[in-house]
Motif scaffolding. Structure first.
Motif, PDB file in Angstrom:
ATOM      1  N   VAL A  55      31.558  31.327  40.687  1.00 20.39           N
ATOM      2  CA  VAL A  55      30.959  31.533  42.008  1.00 20.39           C
ATOM      3  C   VAL A  55      29.586  30.869  42.103  1.00 20.39           C
ATOM      4  O   VAL A  55      29.243  30.275  43.131  1.00 20.39           O
ATOM      5  CB  VAL A  55      30.867  33.043  42.331  1.00 20.39           C
ATOM      6  N   SER A  56      28.812  30.946  41.029  1.00 25.69           N
ATOM      7  CA  SER A  56      27.467  30.365  41.061  1.00 25.69           C
ATOM      8  C   SER A  56      27.480  28.845  41.157  1.00 25.69           C
ATOM      9  O   SER A  56      26.461  28.231  41.486  1.00 25.69           O
ATOM     10  CB  SER A  56      26.684  30.778  39.811  1.00 25.69           C
ATOM     11  N   ALA A  57      28.612  28.232  40.849  1.00 22.31           N
ATOM     12  CA  ALA A  57      28.715  26.781  40.924  1.00 22.31           C
ATOM     13  C   ALA A  57      29.065  26.288  42.317  1.00 22.31           C
ATOM     14  O   ALA A  57      29.103  25.087  42.571  1.00 22.31           O
ATOM     15  CB  ALA A  57      29.775  26.294  39.940  1.00 22.31           C
ATOM     16  N   ARG A  58      29.300  27.196  43.232  1.00 25.57           N
ATOM     17  CA  ARG A  58      29.692  26.799  44.580  1.00 25.57           C
ATOM     18  C   ARG A  58      28.517  26.199  45.333  1.00 25.57           C
ATOM     19  O   ARG A  58      27.409  26.721  45.288  1.00 25.57           O
ATOM     20  CB  ARG A  58      30.222  28.014  45.346  1.00 25.57           C
ATOM     21  N   SER A 102      25.196  37.891  32.772  1.00 23.82           N
ATOM     22  CA  SER A 102      25.131  38.132  34.221  1.00 23.82           C
ATOM     23  C   SER A 102      26.531  38.081  34.817  1.00 23.82           C
ATOM     24  O   SER A 102      27.051  37.001  35.129  1.00 23.82           O
ATOM     25  CB  SER A 102      24.222  37.102  34.901  1.00 23.82           C
ATOM     26  N   PRO A 103      27.161  39.236  35.000  1.00 24.75           N
ATOM     27  CA  PRO A 103      28.504  39.250  35.562  1.00 24.75           C
ATOM     28  C   PRO A 103      28.491  39.041  37.072  1.00 24.75           C
ATOM     29  O   PRO A 103      27.516  39.346  37.768  1.00 24.75           O
ATOM     30  CB  PRO A 103      29.018  40.659  35.239  1.00 24.75           C
ATOM     31  N   GLY A 104      29.619  38.560  37.556  1.00 32.91           N
ATOM     32  CA  GLY A 104      29.887  38.569  38.980  1.00 32.91           C
ATOM     33  C   GLY A 104      30.621  39.851  39.339  1.00 32.91           C
ATOM     34  O   GLY A 104      30.437  40.886  38.701  1.00 32.91           O
ATOM     35  N   LEU A 105      31.480  39.792  40.355  1.00 28.05           N
ATOM     36  CA  LEU A 105      32.189  40.981  40.812  1.00 28.05           C
ATOM     37  C   LEU A 105      33.293  41.358  39.825  1.00 28.05           C
ATOM     38  O   LEU A 105      34.196  40.567  39.553  1.00 28.05           O
ATOM     39  CB  LEU A 105      32.796  40.725  42.194  1.00 28.05           C
ATOM     40  N   ILE A 106      33.198  42.587  39.298  1.00 28.24           N
ATOM     41  CA  ILE A 106      34.131  43.058  38.287  1.00 28.24           C
ATOM     42  C   ILE A 106      35.091  44.065  38.911  1.00 28.24           C
ATOM     43  O   ILE A 106      34.673  44.996  39.607  1.00 28.24           O
ATOM     44  CB  ILE A 106      33.380  43.700  37.105  1.00 28.24           C
ATOM     45  N   ASP A 147      37.380  34.051  48.142  1.00 32.63           N
ATOM     46  CA  ASP A 147      37.215  32.761  48.823  1.00 32.63           C
ATOM     47  C   ASP A 147      36.231  31.864  48.079  1.00 32.63           C
ATOM     48  O   ASP A 147      36.331  30.636  48.142  1.00 32.63           O
ATOM     49  CB  ASP A 147      36.724  32.974  50.253  1.00 32.63           C
ATOM     50  N   ALA A 148      35.266  32.480  47.392  1.00 36.59           N
ATOM     51  CA  ALA A 148      34.203  31.706  46.758  1.00 36.59           C
ATOM     52  C   ALA A 148      34.465  31.366  45.298  1.00 36.59           C
ATOM     53  O   ALA A 148      33.915  30.397  44.772  1.00 36.59           O
ATOM     54  CB  ALA A 148      32.875  32.479  46.863  1.00 36.59           C
ATOM     55  N   VAL A 149      35.304  32.163  44.627  1.00 39.07           N
ATOM     56  CA  VAL A 149      35.448  32.025  43.181  1.00 39.07           C
ATOM     57  C   VAL A 149      36.268  30.794  42.823  1.00 39.07           C
ATOM     58  O   VAL A 149      37.190  30.405  43.538  1.00 39.07           O
ATOM     59  CB  VAL A 149      36.086  33.314  42.590  1.00 39.07           C
TER      60      VAL A 149
END
Length: 257
Positions: free
Chosen positions: A251-254, A190-194, A212-214
């Protein structure tokens, strides 16, 4: 020796940014490659030439994966090439092909919904089923679906895409259970923004919010997704199946606080 020496992989959607990144990493690790495309023939052929020039082996195969018969034909052609030309068998499938249109849910039509679901989900069902049939009689193999962080964190305008990707994650878990006895492992990445050319110009606000989120201060790169796929196809992941490997820079850990 490299991680995938002696293996042959079918990469769907290999003409796109992420598909090319996955294919390059598989080739660097020694795999022979069947590169699928639907319309991006020139890009796929250029990639095959690049891989060949570096000493690898690659073939370009075209198919419309929204048509079950075409998806099955693609897998059969990849398996035949693996046996006749690459000197092996089809050992790995990466389901990367997909579309990501933006459409708000209140005005979305059933046809728009079906196009995204058929391209991103139904194609995964068809190619996985066909590949598993080829693999189960010849020692097993691996299947990796490219899902998305949107499977858990949907964005506005992406209800159809997020729903399809969530289903892709669950499909992999179900397939892992049913194909496991045949030596076939099934996982998702599951990728984030590439990053891609022109992304910052096309979507400056989205790129800013992502940065800002990464946790790791950059966007993802195609090879980041490729590394995850190589790992899951390799012997290093021999006891990993039914797993969703998130590749999003944290990002998912935010937390919301």
């Amino acid at each position: 020796m490299t991680l995938l020496t002696g293996r042959t992989a079918l990469i769907t959607g290999a003409s796109g940014t992420v598909g090319r990144g996955i294919a390059r990493r598989f080739a660097e690790e020694g795999a022979a490659l069947a590169l699928h495309c639907r319309t991006g023939v020139a890009a796929a052929r250029a990639l095959a030439e690049e891989i060949g020039a570096a000493g690898g082996r690659a073939v370009v195969l075209r198919a419309d994966l929204t048509a079950e018969a075409d998806a099955r034909r693609l897998v059969a052609e990849a398996a035949a090439w693996a046996g006749d030309v690459a000197g092996g068998r089809l050992t790995d499938l990466v389901n990367n092909a997909g579309v990501q249109p933006v459409q708000d849910l209140p005005s979305m039509t059933a046809a728009e919904w079906r196009r995204v679901v058929d391209t991103n989900l139904t194609s995964v069902f068809a190619t996985t089923q066909a590949a598993a049939e080829a693999m189960r009689e010849r020692g097993g193999g691996t299947v990796t679906h490219i899902a998305s962080v949107e499977a858990a964190l949907p964005a506005e305008g992406h209800a159809h895409y997020a729903a399809a990707k969530a289903a892709v994650v669950v499909h992999a878990r179900a397939a892992a259970r049913e194909y496991g006895p045949y030596g076939i492992r099934v996982n998702t990445v599951s990728p984030g923004l590439i990053e891609r050319d022109g992304l910052a110009e096309d979507w400056p606000e989205g790129v800013r919010r992502w940065r800002d989120a990464v946790a790791v201060d950059r966007l993802g790169r195609p090879e980041d997704v490729g590394d995850a796929c190589v790992f899951l196809a390799s012997p290093l992941a021999s006891w990993i199946t039914g797993h969703d490997l998130v590749v999003d820079g944290g990002v998912s850990a935010r937390t919301p606080w």
